[in-house]
Design a protein around this motif. Sequence first.
Motif, PDB file in Angstrom:
ATOM      1  N   LYS A   1       6.330  10.320 -18.099  1.00 22.12           N
ATOM      2  CA  LYS A   1       5.706  10.277 -16.780  1.00 22.12           C
ATOM      3  C   LYS A   1       4.329   9.626 -16.887  1.00 22.12           C
ATOM      4  O   LYS A   1       3.554   9.950 -17.799  1.00 22.12           O
ATOM      5  CB  LYS A   1       5.595  11.700 -16.222  1.00 22.12           C
ATOM      6  N   VAL A   2       4.044   8.725 -15.967  1.00 20.85           N
ATOM      7  CA  VAL A   2       2.721   8.067 -15.949  1.00 20.85           C
ATOM      8  C   VAL A   2       2.135   8.207 -14.548  1.00 20.85           C
ATOM      9  O   VAL A   2       2.856   8.431 -13.577  1.00 20.85           O
ATOM     10  CB  VAL A   2       2.822   6.571 -16.356  1.00 20.85           C
ATOM     11  N   SER A   3       0.809   8.050 -14.452  1.00 17.21           N
ATOM     12  CA  SER A   3       0.156   8.297 -13.157  1.00 17.21           C
ATOM     13  C   SER A   3       0.110   7.058 -12.275  1.00 17.21           C
ATOM     14  O   SER A   3      -0.072   7.161 -11.065  1.00 17.21           O
ATOM     15  CB  SER A   3      -1.269   8.808 -13.381  1.00 17.21           C
ATOM     16  N   ALA A   4       0.267   5.865 -12.871  1.00 16.60           N
ATOM     17  CA  ALA A   4       0.195   4.647 -12.055  1.00 16.60           C
ATOM     18  C   ALA A   4       0.860   3.487 -12.793  1.00 16.60           C
ATOM     19  O   ALA A   4       1.039   3.526 -14.017  1.00 16.60           O
ATOM     20  CB  ALA A   4      -1.262   4.303 -11.752  1.00 16.60           C
ATOM     21  N   PHE A   5       1.245   2.473 -12.021  1.00 17.80           N
ATOM     22  CA  PHE A   5       1.739   1.195 -12.552  1.00 17.80           C
ATOM     23  C   PHE A   5       0.780   0.099 -12.082  1.00 17.80           C
ATOM     24  O   PHE A   5       0.081   0.270 -11.075  1.00 17.80           O
ATOM     25  CB  PHE A   5       3.128   0.860 -11.981  1.00 17.80           C
ATOM     26  N   PRO A   6       0.791  -1.056 -12.745  1.00 12.88           N
ATOM     27  CA  PRO A   6       0.107  -2.215 -12.154  1.00 12.88           C
ATOM     28  C   PRO A   6       0.705  -2.500 -10.758  1.00 12.88           C
ATOM     29  O   PRO A   6       1.877  -2.190 -10.506  1.00 12.88           O
ATOM     30  CB  PRO A   6       0.429  -3.357 -13.119  1.00 12.88           C
ATOM     31  N   GLY A   7      -0.082  -3.103  -9.884  1.00  9.19           N
ATOM     32  CA  GLY A   7       0.312  -3.275  -8.480  1.00  9.19           C
ATOM     33  C   GLY A   7       1.671  -3.900  -8.269  1.00  9.19           C
ATOM     34  O   GLY A   7       2.493  -3.386  -7.491  1.00  9.19           O
TER      35      GLY A   7
ATOM     36  N   VAL B   1       5.244  -2.155  -6.684  1.00 10.46           N
ATOM     37  CA  VAL B   1       6.036  -2.655  -5.549  1.00 10.46           C
ATOM     38  C   VAL B   1       7.521  -2.710  -5.928  1.00 10.46           C
ATOM     39  O   VAL B   1       8.393  -2.226  -5.199  1.00 10.46           O
ATOM     40  CB  VAL B   1       5.526  -4.036  -5.092  1.00 10.46           C
ATOM     41  N   ARG B   2       7.811  -3.293  -7.102  1.00 11.24           N
ATOM     42  CA  ARG B   2       9.217  -3.396  -7.514  1.00 11.24           C
ATOM     43  C   ARG B   2       9.804  -2.014  -7.813  1.00 11.24           C
ATOM     44  O   ARG B   2      10.964  -1.750  -7.483  1.00 11.24           O
ATOM     45  CB  ARG B   2       9.371  -4.323  -8.735  1.00 11.24           C
ATOM     46  N   ALA B   3       9.010  -1.128  -8.393  1.00 12.93           N
ATOM     47  CA  ALA B   3       9.508   0.226  -8.688  1.00 12.93           C
ATOM     48  C   ALA B   3       9.935   0.927  -7.403  1.00 12.93           C
ATOM     49  O   ALA B   3      10.961   1.620  -7.362  1.00 12.93           O
ATOM     50  CB  ALA B   3       8.438   1.038  -9.410  1.00 12.93           C
ATOM     51  N   LEU B   4       9.162   0.740  -6.333  1.00  9.61           N
ATOM     52  CA  LEU B   4       9.516   1.353  -5.047  1.00  9.61           C
ATOM     53  C   LEU B   4      10.853   0.812  -4.535  1.00  9.61           C
ATOM     54  O   LEU B   4      11.763   1.585  -4.216  1.00  9.61           O
ATOM     55  CB  LEU B   4       8.425   1.073  -4.004  1.00  9.61           C
ATOM     56  N   ILE B   5      10.978  -0.514  -4.439  1.00 12.15           N
ATOM     57  CA  ILE B   5      12.166  -1.110  -3.820  1.00 12.15           C
ATOM     58  C   ILE B   5      13.403  -0.883  -4.692  1.00 12.15           C
ATOM     59  O   ILE B   5      14.470  -0.494  -4.185  1.00 12.15           O
ATOM     60  CB  ILE B   5      11.940  -2.618  -3.532  1.00 12.15           C
ATOM     61  N   GLU B   6      13.274  -1.083  -5.993  1.00 12.62           N
ATOM     62  CA  GLU B   6      14.421  -0.812  -6.867  1.00 12.62           C
ATOM     63  C   GLU B   6      14.809   0.660  -6.807  1.00 12.62           C
ATOM     64  O   GLU B   6      16.000   0.993  -6.755  1.00 12.62           O
ATOM     65  CB  GLU B   6      14.089  -1.193  -8.318  1.00 12.62           C
ATOM     66  N   GLY B   7      13.809   1.530  -6.795  1.00 11.66           N
ATOM     67  CA  GLY B   7      14.082   2.975  -6.757  1.00 11.66           C
ATOM     68  C   GLY B   7      14.804   3.364  -5.480  1.00 11.66           C
ATOM     69  O   GLY B   7      15.767   4.146  -5.509  1.00 11.66           O
TER      70      GLY B   7
END
Length: 536
Positions: free
Chosen positions: A398-404, A408-414
């Motif tokens: 678990k991490v607290s943040a991703f690069p911007g 964005v891709r993590a949201l849409i793929e998720g």
Amino acid sequence: MAESAPRRCCLGWDFSTQQVKVVAVDAEMNVFYEESVHFDRDLPEFGTRGGVHVHKDGLTVTSPVLMWVQALDIILEKMKASGFDFSQVLALSGAGQQHGSIYWQAGAQQALRSLSPDLPLHQQLQACFSISDCPVWMDSSTTAQCRQLEAAVGGAQALSCLTGSRAYERFTGNQIAKIYQQNPKAYSHTERISLVSSFAASLFLGSYSPIDYSDGSGMNLLQIQDKVWSQACLGSCAPHLEEKLGPPVPSCSVVGAISSYYVQRYRFPPGCKVVAFTGDNPASLAGMRLEEGDIAVSLGTSDTLFLWLQEPMPALEGHIFCNPVDPQHYMALLCFKNGSLMREKIRDEFASCSWSEFSKALQSTEMGNGGNLGFYFDVMEITPEIIGRHRFNTENHKVSAFPGDVEVRALIEGQFMAKRIHAEGLGYRVMSKTKILATGGASHNRDILQVLADVFGAPVYVMDTANSACVGSAYRAFHGLAGGTDVPFSEVVKLAPNPRLAATPSPGASQVYEALLPQFAKLEQRILSQAQGPPE
């Protein structure tokens, strides 16, 4: 419009939460007429907001049944005034907001059968309802009745296997149980209970129209495999319920010819057929012309998935209904609460409030996002019940943040991987002929649709679905007219406008996501099991 040559047509009606709407579709499947009546605006005397009355408890939500009747009077008079040629109508069908219920008083059938063409409907049906304000789908006041029903059949999963869904507060059986418990006198004076769809069909038929299999699947009462009322569910809800509901029918049934009231008052032809009305979601499936293996994704405030299923696997989430255009098959609905508002939040936080920057982030990151996976639920999700933002790196830490751009891709793929996993949980399988139909706000963004095509491994199409329930109802009228179960729906609507191809899967997409999906599913389960503990 009145000057043009006569066009043989079918009418499609939609009795929705906020309005009654109608479209006319000709034999070439062109929509050439539409009209609507908006409840709040056009019938202010009923005092609705958004077409409903929200009661003091904040849970009980109803609509006045005579408002719906009067809206039909108004819309027919508007059509008449515009010069609409009713004599060309071959058949009609319609849709109703799902789950709502109407309670016809003893003697109402006689009133329906003896309507005078000299008077509007609402003046003749005023004394026909034992409940004047009917529960609708927004009502959530029946939690106690839901628990009683699940207990009566052996639990939530058992009820889902039987009826296609676990007990939901808005589902009709639980609403009927509440009325029987709290207002037994009104219940005993009721001779027929209709859904909004079969109520609207009854108005056209001049007698009680049966409930169809597809809308009947949204009641927690119909056995979706056998397509008969469940005796255990009926018994749990209220006495004498089977006779008050009447036997259900296939959704493409011709339930009769139009009432002589409409022949005399509006000049409908006496041979105009009424095809069973259904729910608005099943009618939308028909309007979008989904076929076996297809999927529709509505990307709105909440995201909704419509699936065409052959072998359903009922679960504790989502809903399985009998298919409105093919009685051998099923459809499923899955709703995801964190839709466009979540996409807009991530856009504002990580893409400078700009959709073009958001698209650039998707273009500049690779499929699979380098193994970085994210779950974004700023409001409590319903599929599954999780809240919060949860990010995992390639090592599943678990991490607290991703690069911007990764965010964005993590949201849409998720979002799309979750949709695929939960669809497959209900028995859906992507087939070689699968088409994905995307609608709603985000369907205008080609880069979002590219991710959708990649995750599902199927081409994505877009089409205008503004009136899909209405248009689907007109299509279903043509289908019923053509012989219903004996004729494929796709054959009847083959002249309808085709959706437009928007995205095809990228080379290598299937390998990437087939590897990631099991990992994503495990992480979702991990978050779910931790959700019982304190929030992070």
